[in-house]
Write a protein that holds these residues in place. Sequence first.
Motif, PDB file in Angstrom:
ATOM      1  N   LEU A 124       0.832  -1.209   0.000  1.00 25.11           N
ATOM      2  CA  LEU A 124       0.000   0.000   0.000  1.00 25.11           C
ATOM      3  C   LEU A 124       0.866   1.258   0.000  1.00 25.11           C
ATOM      4  N   ILE A 125       1.974   1.206   0.707  1.00 21.42           N
ATOM      5  CA  ILE A 125       2.900   2.346   0.708  1.00 21.42           C
ATOM      6  C   ILE A 125       3.473   2.539  -0.693  1.00 21.42           C
ATOM      7  N   GLY A 126       3.805   1.431  -1.365  1.00 15.69           N
ATOM      8  CA  GLY A 126       4.286   1.507  -2.746  1.00 15.69           C
ATOM      9  C   GLY A 126       3.244   2.141  -3.665  1.00 15.69           C
ATOM     10  N   VAL A 127       1.975   1.760  -3.487  1.00 12.10           N
ATOM     11  CA  VAL A 127       0.889   2.343  -4.279  1.00 12.10           C
ATOM     12  C   VAL A 127       0.761   3.832  -3.963  1.00 12.10           C
ATOM     13  N   LEU A 128       0.784   4.180  -2.685  1.00  6.44           N
ATOM     14  CA  LEU A 128       0.669   5.579  -2.277  1.00  6.44           C
ATOM     15  C   LEU A 128       1.796   6.414  -2.879  1.00  6.44           C
ATOM     16  N   GLU A 129       3.026   5.931  -2.789  1.00  5.29           N
ATOM     17  CA  GLU A 129       4.167   6.663  -3.363  1.00  5.29           C
ATOM     18  C   GLU A 129       4.015   6.819  -4.873  1.00  5.29           C
ATOM     19  N   HIS A 130       3.538   5.773  -5.521  1.00  5.95           N
ATOM     20  CA  HIS A 130       3.321   5.815  -6.976  1.00  5.95           C
ATOM     21  C   HIS A 130       2.286   6.891  -7.329  1.00  5.95           C
ATOM     22  N   LEU A 131       1.153   6.873  -6.644  1.00 14.39           N
ATOM     23  CA  LEU A 131       0.100   7.839  -6.937  1.00 14.39           C
ATOM     24  C   LEU A 131       0.523   9.259  -6.575  1.00 14.39           C
ATOM     25  N   MET A 132       1.184   9.440  -5.449  1.00 13.75           N
ATOM     26  CA  MET A 132       1.622  10.782  -5.050  1.00 13.75           C
ATOM     27  C   MET A 132       2.674  11.303  -6.021  1.00 13.75           C
ATOM     28  N   ASP A 179      -9.453   6.220   1.004  1.00 14.54           N
ATOM     29  CA  ASP A 179      -9.099   5.080   1.855  1.00 14.54           C
ATOM     30  C   ASP A 179      -7.753   5.309   2.540  1.00 14.54           C
ATOM     31  N   PHE A 180      -6.808   5.873   1.801  1.00 14.72           N
ATOM     32  CA  PHE A 180      -5.493   6.132   2.385  1.00 14.72           C
ATOM     33  C   PHE A 180      -5.569   7.177   3.497  1.00 14.72           C
ATOM     34  N   PHE A 181      -6.417   8.198   3.323  1.00 16.35           N
ATOM     35  CA  PHE A 181      -6.591   9.189   4.389  1.00 16.35           C
ATOM     36  C   PHE A 181      -7.115   8.515   5.653  1.00 16.35           C
ATOM     37  N   VAL A 182      -8.048   7.582   5.490  1.00 19.34           N
ATOM     38  CA  VAL A 182      -8.578   6.844   6.643  1.00 19.34           C
ATOM     39  C   VAL A 182      -7.468   5.998   7.274  1.00 19.34           C
ATOM     40  N   GLN A 183      -6.666   5.328   6.450  1.00 13.86           N
ATOM     41  CA  GLN A 183      -5.574   4.502   6.951  1.00 13.86           C
ATOM     42  C   GLN A 183      -4.538   5.335   7.715  1.00 13.86           C
ATOM     43  N   ALA A 184      -4.397   6.585   7.319  1.00 13.46           N
ATOM     44  CA  ALA A 184      -3.393   7.454   7.948  1.00 13.46           C
ATOM     45  C   ALA A 184      -3.644   7.635   9.437  1.00 13.46           C
ATOM     46  N   ARG A 185      -4.883   7.479   9.857  1.00 13.13           N
ATOM     47  CA  ARG A 185      -5.197   7.623  11.288  1.00 13.13           C
ATOM     48  C   ARG A 185      -4.517   6.551  12.120  1.00 13.13           C
ATOM     49  N   SER A 186      -4.380   5.342  11.565  1.00  5.95           N
ATOM     50  CA  SER A 186      -3.842   4.237  12.365  1.00  5.95           C
ATOM     51  C   SER A 186      -2.468   3.756  11.913  1.00  5.95           C
ATOM     52  N   LEU A 187      -2.004   4.216  10.760  1.00  8.95           N
ATOM     53  CA  LEU A 187      -0.693   3.789  10.264  1.00  8.95           C
ATOM     54  C   LEU A 187       0.234   5.006  10.171  1.00  8.95           C
ATOM     55  N   PRO A 188       1.174   5.123  11.087  1.00  4.72           N
ATOM     56  CA  PRO A 188       2.050   6.295  11.108  1.00  4.72           C
ATOM     57  C   PRO A 188       2.800   6.528   9.795  1.00  4.72           C
ATOM     58  N   ILE A 189       3.208   5.463   9.110  1.00  5.48           N
ATOM     59  CA  ILE A 189       3.971   5.638   7.862  1.00  5.48           C
ATOM     60  C   ILE A 189       3.088   6.308   6.801  1.00  5.48           C
ATOM     61  N   PHE A 190       1.805   5.972   6.763  1.00  3.70           N
ATOM     62  CA  PHE A 190       0.886   6.630   5.833  1.00  3.70           C
ATOM     63  C   PHE A 190       0.743   8.100   6.193  1.00  3.70           C
ATOM     64  N   ARG A 191       0.558   8.352   7.472  1.00  7.75           N
ATOM     65  CA  ARG A 191       0.401   9.733   7.938  1.00  7.75           C
ATOM     66  C   ARG A 191       1.627  10.557   7.563  1.00  7.75           C
ATOM     67  N   GLU A 192       2.820   9.981   7.754  1.00  4.26           N
ATOM     68  CA  GLU A 192       4.061  10.696   7.418  1.00  4.26           C
ATOM     69  C   GLU A 192       4.138  11.019   5.933  1.00  4.26           C
ATOM     70  N   LYS A 193       3.817  10.052   5.086  1.00  5.48           N
ATOM     71  CA  LYS A 193       3.917  10.256   3.641  1.00  5.48           C
ATOM     72  C   LYS A 193       2.884  11.261   3.152  1.00  5.48           C
ATOM     73  N   ILE A 194       1.654  11.139   3.623  1.00  3.00           N
ATOM     74  CA  ILE A 194       0.621  12.090   3.227  1.00  3.00           C
ATOM     75  C   ILE A 194       0.941  13.474   3.781  1.00  3.00           C
TER      76      ILE A 194
END
Length: 194
Positions: A53-61, A105-120
Amino acid sequence: MNSDERRQKIIVAAIEVLLEKGVAASRMNDFVSASGLSKGGVYHHFDSKENLLIGVLEHLMGNVLDPVNMQIDTTQSAYLQLQGMIISREEIMIEMSAYNQIFLDFFVQARSLPIFREKINSQYIVAHTHIAKLIQLGIKQGEFKAATDADAIAAGLRGVFDGIGIALSIAPEKINFPHSAIQSALALIRGITK
Protein backbone atom coordinates in the motif's frame (compact mmCIF):
# COMPACT_ATOMS: atom_id res chain seq x y z
CA MET A 1 10.90 -8.57 -17.19
CA ASN A 2 13.40 -6.92 -14.86
CA SER A 3 12.89 -6.26 -11.15
CA ASP A 4 11.64 -2.68 -11.61
CA GLU A 5 9.13 -3.82 -14.22
CA ARG A 6 7.84 -6.57 -11.93
CA ARG A 7 7.51 -4.09 -9.06
CA GLN A 8 5.58 -1.70 -11.32
CA LYS A 9 3.35 -4.56 -12.51
CA ILE A 10 2.52 -5.43 -8.91
CA ILE A 11 1.65 -1.81 -8.09
CA VAL A 12 -0.59 -1.45 -11.15
CA ALA A 13 -2.35 -4.73 -10.28
CA ALA A 14 -2.75 -3.57 -6.67
CA ILE A 15 -4.37 -0.33 -7.84
CA GLU A 16 -6.92 -2.32 -9.85
CA VAL A 17 -7.72 -4.47 -6.81
CA LEU A 18 -8.00 -1.42 -4.55
CA LEU A 19 -10.37 0.27 -6.98
CA GLU A 20 -12.55 -2.82 -6.99
CA LYS A 21 -12.43 -3.86 -3.33
CA GLY A 22 -11.08 -0.91 -1.36
CA VAL A 23 -8.19 -0.97 1.09
CA ALA A 24 -9.94 -2.73 3.98
CA ALA A 25 -11.31 -5.66 1.96
CA SER A 26 -8.19 -6.27 -0.15
CA ARG A 27 -5.82 -9.08 0.79
CA MET A 28 -2.31 -9.98 -0.33
CA ASN A 29 -3.73 -13.00 -2.18
CA ASP A 30 -5.88 -10.60 -4.24
CA PHE A 31 -2.78 -8.62 -5.21
CA VAL A 32 -0.85 -11.78 -6.07
CA SER A 33 -3.69 -13.08 -8.26
CA ALA A 34 -4.12 -9.74 -10.05
CA SER A 35 -0.39 -9.39 -10.72
CA GLY A 36 -0.10 -12.74 -12.48
CA LEU A 37 3.16 -13.33 -10.62
CA SER A 38 3.96 -15.99 -8.09
CA LYS A 39 3.33 -15.36 -4.41
CA GLY A 40 7.09 -15.44 -3.84
CA GLY A 41 7.58 -12.93 -6.66
CA VAL A 42 5.18 -10.47 -5.06
CA TYR A 43 6.55 -11.01 -1.54
CA HIS A 44 10.08 -10.46 -2.87
CA HIS A 45 9.09 -6.86 -3.62
CA PHE A 46 6.48 -6.27 -0.92
CA ASP A 47 6.66 -8.36 2.24
CA SER A 48 3.30 -7.15 3.59
CA LYS A 49 0.06 -5.51 2.56
CA GLU A 50 1.14 -2.34 4.36
CA ASN A 51 4.38 -2.14 2.35
CA LEU A 52 2.51 -2.71 -0.91
CA LEU A 53 0.00 0.00 0.00
CA ILE A 54 2.90 2.35 0.71
CA GLY A 55 4.29 1.51 -2.75
CA VAL A 56 0.89 2.34 -4.28
CA LEU A 57 0.67 5.58 -2.28
CA GLU A 58 4.17 6.66 -3.36
CA HIS A 59 3.32 5.81 -6.98
CA LEU A 60 0.10 7.84 -6.94
CA MET A 61 1.62 10.78 -5.05
CA GLY A 62 4.50 10.84 -7.52
CA ASN A 63 1.97 11.15 -10.33
CA VAL A 64 0.27 14.03 -8.54
CA LEU A 65 3.33 16.01 -7.49
CA ASP A 66 5.90 15.36 -10.21
CA PRO A 67 4.03 17.21 -12.98
CA VAL A 68 3.33 20.26 -10.78
CA ASN A 69 5.76 23.13 -11.14
CA MET A 70 6.95 23.98 -7.63
CA GLN A 71 9.25 26.80 -8.72
CA ILE A 72 8.49 30.38 -7.74
CA ASP A 73 9.62 33.22 -9.99
CA THR A 74 9.94 36.28 -7.76
CA THR A 75 10.06 38.55 -10.84
CA GLN A 76 6.62 37.43 -12.03
CA SER A 77 3.12 38.05 -10.71
CA ALA A 78 2.37 35.78 -7.74
CA TYR A 79 -1.33 35.94 -8.62
CA LEU A 80 -0.71 34.69 -12.16
CA GLN A 81 1.63 31.96 -10.91
CA LEU A 82 -0.96 30.77 -8.38
CA GLN A 83 -3.75 30.97 -10.95
CA GLY A 84 -1.61 29.06 -13.45
CA MET A 85 -0.82 26.37 -10.88
CA ILE A 86 -4.52 25.88 -10.11
CA ILE A 87 -5.62 25.82 -13.74
CA SER A 88 -2.75 23.56 -14.81
CA ARG A 89 -3.89 20.93 -12.30
CA GLU A 90 -7.09 20.30 -14.28
CA GLU A 91 -5.55 17.57 -16.43
CA ILE A 92 -3.90 15.95 -13.41
CA MET A 93 -7.18 16.11 -11.47
CA ILE A 94 -9.07 14.43 -14.29
CA GLU A 95 -6.46 11.68 -14.50
CA MET A 96 -6.26 11.19 -10.74
CA SER A 97 -10.03 11.33 -10.16
CA ALA A 98 -10.15 7.65 -11.14
CA TYR A 99 -8.16 6.99 -7.96
CA ASN A 100 -10.25 9.24 -5.70
CA GLN A 101 -11.59 6.34 -3.61
CA ILE A 102 -8.08 4.98 -3.05
CA PHE A 103 -6.91 8.38 -1.78
CA LEU A 104 -9.90 8.58 0.57
CA ASP A 105 -9.10 5.08 1.85
CA PHE A 106 -5.49 6.13 2.39
CA PHE A 107 -6.59 9.19 4.39
CA VAL A 108 -8.58 6.84 6.64
CA GLN A 109 -5.57 4.50 6.95
CA ALA A 110 -3.39 7.45 7.95
CA ARG A 111 -5.20 7.62 11.29
CA SER A 112 -3.84 4.24 12.37
CA LEU A 113 -0.69 3.79 10.26
CA PRO A 114 2.05 6.30 11.11
CA ILE A 115 3.97 5.64 7.86
CA PHE A 116 0.89 6.63 5.83
CA ARG A 117 0.40 9.73 7.94
CA GLU A 118 4.06 10.70 7.42
CA LYS A 119 3.92 10.26 3.64
CA ILE A 120 0.62 12.09 3.23
CA ASN A 121 1.80 14.79 5.64
CA SER A 122 5.04 15.33 3.72
CA GLN A 123 3.09 15.73 0.45
CA TYR A 124 0.68 18.11 2.15
CA ILE A 125 3.51 20.22 3.61
CA VAL A 126 5.26 20.56 0.24
CA ALA A 127 2.10 21.81 -1.46
CA HIS A 128 1.01 23.98 1.49
CA THR A 129 4.44 25.63 1.78
CA HIS A 130 4.58 26.34 -1.96
CA ILE A 131 1.13 27.95 -1.96
CA ALA A 132 1.86 29.97 1.19
CA LYS A 133 5.12 31.27 -0.32
CA LEU A 134 3.27 32.37 -3.46
CA ILE A 135 0.70 34.19 -1.33
CA GLN A 136 3.45 35.87 0.72
CA LEU A 137 5.09 36.95 -2.54
CA GLY A 138 1.75 38.36 -3.69
CA ILE A 139 1.44 40.35 -0.47
CA LYS A 140 4.97 41.69 -0.94
CA GLN A 141 4.20 42.58 -4.57
CA GLY A 142 1.01 44.37 -3.50
CA GLU A 143 -1.28 41.99 -5.41
CA PHE A 144 -2.87 40.48 -2.29
CA LYS A 145 -4.30 42.27 0.73
CA ALA A 146 -1.67 42.95 3.41
CA ALA A 147 -3.80 41.37 6.16
CA THR A 148 -4.00 38.05 4.28
CA ASP A 149 -3.02 35.03 6.36
CA ALA A 150 -0.97 33.05 3.82
CA ASP A 151 -1.14 29.82 5.83
CA ALA A 152 -4.93 30.06 6.24
CA ILE A 153 -5.45 30.62 2.51
CA ALA A 154 -3.04 27.78 1.64
CA ALA A 155 -5.00 25.48 3.98
CA GLY A 156 -8.27 26.70 2.46
CA LEU A 157 -7.08 25.95 -1.06
CA ARG A 158 -6.06 22.44 -0.04
CA GLY A 159 -9.41 22.10 1.70
CA VAL A 160 -11.25 23.04 -1.50
CA PHE A 161 -9.61 20.22 -3.43
CA ASP A 162 -9.85 17.69 -0.58
CA GLY A 163 -13.48 18.61 0.09
CA ILE A 164 -14.49 18.36 -3.56
CA GLY A 165 -12.76 14.95 -3.64
CA ILE A 166 -14.93 13.78 -0.74
CA ALA A 167 -18.07 15.23 -2.32
CA LEU A 168 -17.18 13.51 -5.60
CA SER A 169 -17.25 10.14 -3.87
CA ILE A 170 -20.58 10.86 -2.14
CA ALA A 171 -22.62 12.79 -4.71
CA PRO A 172 -20.80 12.69 -8.07
CA GLU A 173 -23.96 13.81 -9.92
CA LYS A 174 -23.79 17.14 -8.05
CA ILE A 175 -20.12 17.84 -8.77
CA ASN A 176 -18.96 19.28 -12.07
CA PHE A 177 -15.44 17.95 -11.68
CA PRO A 178 -12.84 19.41 -11.97
CA HIS A 179 -14.56 22.67 -12.92
CA SER A 180 -16.07 23.07 -9.43
CA ALA A 181 -12.72 22.63 -7.70
CA ILE A 182 -10.88 25.02 -9.99
CA GLN A 183 -13.55 27.73 -9.86
CA SER A 184 -13.84 27.48 -6.07
CA ALA A 185 -10.06 27.78 -5.68
CA LEU A 186 -9.89 30.74 -8.07
CA ALA A 187 -12.73 32.47 -6.19
CA LEU A 188 -10.78 32.09 -2.96
CA ILE A 189 -7.71 33.69 -4.60
CA ARG A 190 -9.78 36.52 -6.09
CA GLY A 191 -11.08 37.21 -2.58
CA ILE A 192 -7.62 38.19 -1.33
CA THR A 193 -6.62 40.33 -4.32
CA LYS A 194 -6.49 44.09 -3.98
